[in-house]
Scaffold this active site. Structure first.
Site, mmCIF file in Angstrom:
data_model
loop_
_atom_site.group_PDB
_atom_site.id
_atom_site.type_symbol
_atom_site.label_atom_id
_atom_site.label_comp_id
_atom_site.label_asym_id
_atom_site.label_seq_id
_atom_site.Cartn_x
_atom_site.Cartn_y
_atom_site.Cartn_z
ATOM 1 N N LYS A 97 0.867 -1.176 0.000
ATOM 2 C CA LYS A 97 0.000 0.000 0.000
ATOM 3 C C LYS A 97 0.906 1.229 0.000
ATOM 4 O O LYS A 97 1.365 1.710 1.029
ATOM 5 C CB LYS A 97 -0.925 0.052 1.220
ATOM 6 C CG LYS A 97 -2.044 1.058 0.979
ATOM 7 C CD LYS A 97 -2.385 1.926 2.147
ATOM 8 C CE LYS A 97 -1.567 3.122 2.410
ATOM 9 N NZ LYS A 97 -1.619 4.247 1.466
ATOM 10 N N GLY B 142 -4.620 0.613 4.468
ATOM 11 C CA GLY B 142 -3.572 0.372 5.465
ATOM 12 C C GLY B 142 -4.150 -0.281 6.714
ATOM 13 O O GLY B 142 -3.610 -1.264 7.235
ATOM 14 N N GLU C 293 9.919 2.381 10.114
ATOM 15 C CA GLU C 293 10.921 3.380 9.699
ATOM 16 C C GLU C 293 10.249 4.738 9.820
ATOM 17 O O GLU C 293 9.391 5.078 9.009
ATOM 18 C CB GLU C 293 11.345 3.138 8.247
ATOM 19 C CG GLU C 293 12.164 1.889 8.028
ATOM 20 C CD GLU C 293 13.579 2.005 8.545
ATOM 21 O OE1 GLU C 293 13.999 3.104 8.983
ATOM 22 O OE2 GLU C 293 14.284 0.988 8.530
ATOM 23 N N GLU D 13 10.203 17.362 13.687
ATOM 24 C CA GLU D 13 10.545 17.113 12.285
ATOM 25 C C GLU D 13 9.695 18.034 11.411
ATOM 26 O O GLU D 13 8.464 17.986 11.467
ATOM 27 C CB GLU D 13 10.246 15.651 11.941
ATOM 28 C CG GLU D 13 10.672 15.290 10.542
ATOM 29 C CD GLU D 13 10.287 13.867 10.170
ATOM 30 O OE1 GLU D 13 9.117 13.483 10.382
ATOM 31 O OE2 GLU D 13 11.153 13.143 9.658
HETATM 32 P P1 NAD Z 1 2.246 9.047 7.052
HETATM 33 O O1 NAD Z 1 2.562 8.337 8.327
HETATM 34 O O2 NAD Z 1 1.201 10.066 7.055
HETATM 35 O O3 NAD Z 1 1.841 7.979 5.936
HETATM 36 C C1 NAD Z 1 2.653 6.878 5.622
HETATM 37 C C2 NAD Z 1 1.791 5.763 5.052
HETATM 38 O O4 NAD Z 1 0.913 5.284 6.065
HETATM 39 C C3 NAD Z 1 0.893 6.208 3.890
HETATM 40 O O5 NAD Z 1 0.852 5.198 2.911
HETATM 41 C C4 NAD Z 1 -0.463 6.376 4.564
HETATM 42 O O6 NAD Z 1 -1.547 6.240 3.669
HETATM 43 C C5 NAD Z 1 -0.421 5.234 5.571
HETATM 44 N N1 NAD Z 1 -1.331 5.362 6.710
HETATM 45 C C6 NAD Z 1 -1.878 6.507 7.216
HETATM 46 N N2 NAD Z 1 -2.705 6.200 8.247
HETATM 47 C C7 NAD Z 1 -2.677 4.852 8.402
HETATM 48 C C8 NAD Z 1 -3.292 3.938 9.295
HETATM 49 N N3 NAD Z 1 -4.121 4.345 10.258
HETATM 50 N N4 NAD Z 1 -3.026 2.615 9.185
HETATM 51 C C9 NAD Z 1 -2.175 2.173 8.237
HETATM 52 N N5 NAD Z 1 -1.559 2.985 7.347
HETATM 53 C C10 NAD Z 1 -1.791 4.317 7.432
HETATM 54 O O7 NAD Z 1 3.650 9.634 6.537
HETATM 55 P P2 NAD Z 1 3.914 10.518 5.239
HETATM 56 O O8 NAD Z 1 3.391 11.892 5.485
HETATM 57 O O9 NAD Z 1 3.469 9.777 4.045
HETATM 58 O O10 NAD Z 1 5.529 10.551 5.228
HETATM 59 C C11 NAD Z 1 6.307 11.424 5.967
HETATM 60 C C12 NAD Z 1 6.860 10.751 7.201
HETATM 61 O O11 NAD Z 1 7.539 9.556 6.852
HETATM 62 C C13 NAD Z 1 7.909 11.605 7.909
HETATM 63 O O12 NAD Z 1 7.698 11.545 9.292
HETATM 64 C C14 NAD Z 1 9.215 10.932 7.546
HETATM 65 O O13 NAD Z 1 10.276 11.134 8.446
HETATM 66 C C15 NAD Z 1 8.817 9.502 7.498
HETATM 67 N N6 NAD Z 1 9.785 8.749 6.704
HETATM 68 C C16 NAD Z 1 10.633 7.864 7.323
HETATM 69 C C17 NAD Z 1 11.596 7.190 6.587
HETATM 70 C C18 NAD Z 1 12.554 6.213 7.213
HETATM 71 O O14 NAD Z 1 13.134 5.408 6.494
HETATM 72 N N7 NAD Z 1 12.746 6.241 8.508
HETATM 73 C C19 NAD Z 1 11.690 7.416 5.216
HETATM 74 C C20 NAD Z 1 10.817 8.329 4.630
HETATM 75 C C21 NAD Z 1 9.858 8.979 5.372
#
Ligand code: NAD
Length: 484
Positions: free
Chosen positions: A181, A218, A256, A390
Site C-alpha cells: 500500500k 492500510g 521506519e 521534524e
Molecule cells: P504518514 O505516516 O502520514 O503515511 C505513511 C503511510 O501510512 C501512507 O501510505 C499512509 O496512507 C499510511 N497510513 C496513514 N494512516 C494509516 C493507518 N491508520 N493505518 C495504516 N496505514 C496508514 O507519513 P507521510 O506523510 O506519508 O511521510 C512522511 C513521514 O515519513 C515523515 O515523518 C518521515 O520522516 C517519514 N519517513 C521515514 C523514513 C525512514 O526510512 N525512517 C523514510 C521516509 C519517510
C-alpha cells in the site's frame, strides 16, 4: 477560449482505476476518486480510484495463495526472481525519474539517485540473501530461517521508488509474499514501477498493490489475521497506531519513522567543504527526507566564520523547476506540506531564532506552486520547536556548542535517532564522536550509502532495520528442530 483550455487540460489528465492483484491489473471495487496535483503549479494531472477493504482483502487472499508455494522456494529461485526484478526495473530508470519529478516535484538530480537506489535494492538483496545462512546445524540441532508469511508493506510519499523496491526485495529474498500500500500521493510513480515488475514475470500473487487511503487499505492490512508482518515507512503517529492495532493479531512489525538528524561540525572541520556538505544534507530531497541533517551543531569559536561561509554557500541552493538539473530545491509535495513548513518557519521566528537566509512566503516568481524558501536559522537553542520537531522541508537550525561533550549531548537531546553526520579533519576524533551518537546510522565526512549496512532508528525513529541481511531477517522467523 477558457472552455477549450479546460477541455484540453481534461484530455491530458491521466486516470488510474485499477490495482494489481494476483498477477493482473484489476478494476477497483472502491469507488472514491482522488486528484493527483502537480506540485509545481497546483494543477490536476491525474485521477486515481482508491481501493477499499474488499480490494485489500482480495489482495491478501492472492498473497496467501501464492505463499503456499513461494514460501517454499529455494535460495537460488529467490535469487533468480530478484535478478529478474532488477533487470526489469533497470530498463526504465528514465521513466521512473521523470514521473517522480512530475508527481512529487523531486528535483531531477536527486530523484534519479532515489530511483537508482530502488533499482539497486534488488541486487543488494540478492547479495544479502547469498550471505545469509538460511540453515545451520550443530549436534542434533537444526535451525532454519522461515519466511514469516504474507507481509503488508505501507510506505510514505517522499521516496516511493526506493521504499517499495527495498521492501519488496527484502520480502522476496525471505520468501514472503506481499500486499503493497504505497502512499496514495505516489500513485503515478507506483504505476510505472508496477509495469516494470510485471515485466519481470514473477509467479502471480507474490506481490499485489492496492492504492488507497491509510485509514482504509492500510488499516485493513494491519487488522487482517492473514497478514503476519507489517513493514512501514512513515510518521511516528501512524507508526504508533500500527504497533498498537497490530498487537491484536501479534503482527511482526518494522517501523521506519521520522528524524531530526544532527550534523556535528568539529572545530577542525574544513569549512569550504563542510559547510556546503552540511547544506546538502539539510536540503536533500528539498528537505523532505527522513535522514536530512536538519540540526547543524557548530563550535562557538567558529560560529561567525560558519555564518559567513553559509551565506556564500547558499547561493548554490537555487529553488525552482525540479526538472531543471541546475535546481537544488523543488516544491513541497502538497499545499498541506507547504503550510506545515511555513508554520514552522513562523514558529522559529516567534521563538526568537534569527533567519540567516530564507524566511516566510514563496520565493519570488514561484507563487503558483508549493515552493518555500530554503531557510537557515541561526542562534537556535536545542529546546526550540524548530530544533525538536521534524519539519520535513528545507529548514536548517544552526546551534552553537561549547565542547565536544556538549556537541554529543545536544546531538542526543532529541526523541529521534535515525541518522547523524560528523565532519572533521581528524578522522580518529570524528570516529570517537560518531561512536557516542544515538542513531541508527552515522556518516563521517559526507553522505554515504551502503545497501548492506542496516538503516533504521534508535528511539522514536523506529523499530527494526532495513537493508542487507538485517532487512531480510526482518521477514524471517527462526525454527529450531532438536532431535533426541
Ligand atoms: P504518514 O505516516 O502520514 O503515511 C505513511 C503511510 O501510512 C501512507 O501510505 C499512509 O496512507 C499510511 N497510513 C496513514 N494512516 C494509516 C493507518 N491508520 N493505518 C495504516 N496505514 C496508514 O507519513 P507521510 O506523510 O506519508 O511521510 C512522511 C513521514 O515519513 C515523515 O515523518 C518521515 O520522516 C517519514 N519517513 C521515514 C523514513 C525512514 O526510512 N525512517 C523514510 C521516509 C519517510
Amino acid at each position: 477560449m477558457a472552455t477549450m483550455e479546460t477541455v484540453a487540460e481534461r484530455d491530458r489528465i491521466k486516470t488510474i482505476t485499477t490495482h494489481y492483484i494476483d498477477g493482473a491489473f484489476v478494476e477497483s471495487h472502491g469507488r472514491e476518486v482522488m486528484d493527483i496535483i502537480k506540485p509545481t503549479n497546483g494543477k490536476v494531472i491525474a485521477r486515481v480510484t482508491l481501493g477499499d477493504e474488499e480490494d485489500t482483502r482480495g489482495a491478501i487472499a492472492a498473497a496467501k495463495r501464492a505463499f503456499a508455494t513461494f514460501g517454499r522456494t529455494t535460495k537460488e529461485e529467490r535469487a533468480r526472481y530478484l535478478r529478474q526484478l532488477h533487470e526489469a526495473v533497470s530498463e526504465r530508470i528514465d521513466d521512473l525519474t521523470a514521473v517522480m519529478v512530475e508527481e512529487y516535484g523531486g528535483v531531477a538530480r536527486f530523484a534519479r539517485l532515489i530511483v537508482e537506489s530502488g533499482v539497486n535494492a534488488f541486487a543488494a538483496a540478492e547479495k544479502g540473501l547469498q550471505e545469509l545462512p538460511l540453515r545451520q546445524s550443530w549436534g542434533k540441532t537444526t535451525v532454519t530461517l522461515e519466511p514469516v508469511g504474507v507481509a503488508g508493506l505501507i510506505t510514505a510519499w517522499n521516496a516511493n521508488a526506493l521504499f517499495i523496491c527495498l521492501k519488496l526485495a527484502s520480502a522476496v529474498a525471505a520468501g514472503c509474499t506481499v500486499v503493497i500500500k504505497p502512499s496514495e500521493m505516489s500513485s503515478l510513480q507506483t504505476r510505472v514501477m508496477v509495469e516494470c515488475w510485471n515485466a519481470a514475470e514473477l509467479p502471480k500473487g507474490v506481490y499485489n498493490v492496492v492504492t488507497g487511503l491509510g485509514t482504509v487499505v492500510g488499516a485493513e492490512l494491519v487488522r487482517n489475521p492473514d497478514v503476519a508482518k507489517i513493514s512501514f515507512t512513515g510518521s511516528v503517529a501512524v507508526g504508533e497506531a500500527i504497533m498498537r492495532d497490530g498487537a491484536a493479531t501479534m503482527k511482526r512489525i518494522t517501523l521506519e519513522l521520522g528524524g531530526k538528524s544532527p550534523t556535528i561540525l568539529l572545530d577542525d572541520a574544513a569549512l569550504d567543504q563542510a559547510v556546503p556538505a552540511a547544506l546538502t544534507l539539510a536540503f536533500m530531497n528539498s528537505g523532505q527526507a527522513c535522514a536530512a541533517g536538519t540540526r547543524l551543531l557548530v563550535p562557538k569559536s567558529r560560529f561567525d566564520e560558519v555564518k559567513r561561509a553559509m551565506r556564500d554557500a547558499m547561493r548554490a541552493f537555487t529553488v525552482g523547476d525540479p526538472a531543471d538539473l541546475n535546481i537544488a530545491v523543488g516544491p513541497m509535495v502538497s499545499q498541506k506540506q507547504y503550510e506545515r513548513v511555513e508554520s514552522y518557519i513562523r514558529k522559529g521566528i516567534e521563538e526568537g531564532a534569527e533567519v540567516l537566509v530564507g524566511g516566510e512566503g514563496h520565493p519570488a516568481g514561484l507563487e503558483a506552486g508549493y515552493f518555500v524558501k530554503p531557510t537557515v536559522f541561526v542562534n537556535v537553542k536545542n529546546d526550540m520547536t524548530i530544533a525538536q520537531e521534524e519539519i520535513f522541508g528545507p529548514v536548517l537550525s544552526v546551534i552553537a556548542y561549547d565542547s565536544e561533550d556538549d556537541a554529543i549531548r545536544i546531538a542526543n537531546d532529541t526523541c529521534y535517532g535515525l541518522h547523524a553526520y560528523v565532519n572533521g579533519t581528524d578522522v580518529r576524533r570524528a570516529r570517537h564522536v560518531a561512536s557516542q551518537v544515538l542513531a541508527g546510522r552515522v556518516a563521517i565526512n559526507g553522505l554515504l550509502d551502503d545497501q548492506q549496512a542496516p538503516f533504521g532508528g534508535f528511539k522514536d525513529s523506529g523499530v527494526g532495520r532495513e537493508f542487507g541481511t538485517y532487512g531480510i531477517e526482518a521477514f524471517l522467523e527462526p525454527r529450531a528442530i532438536l532431535e533426541v
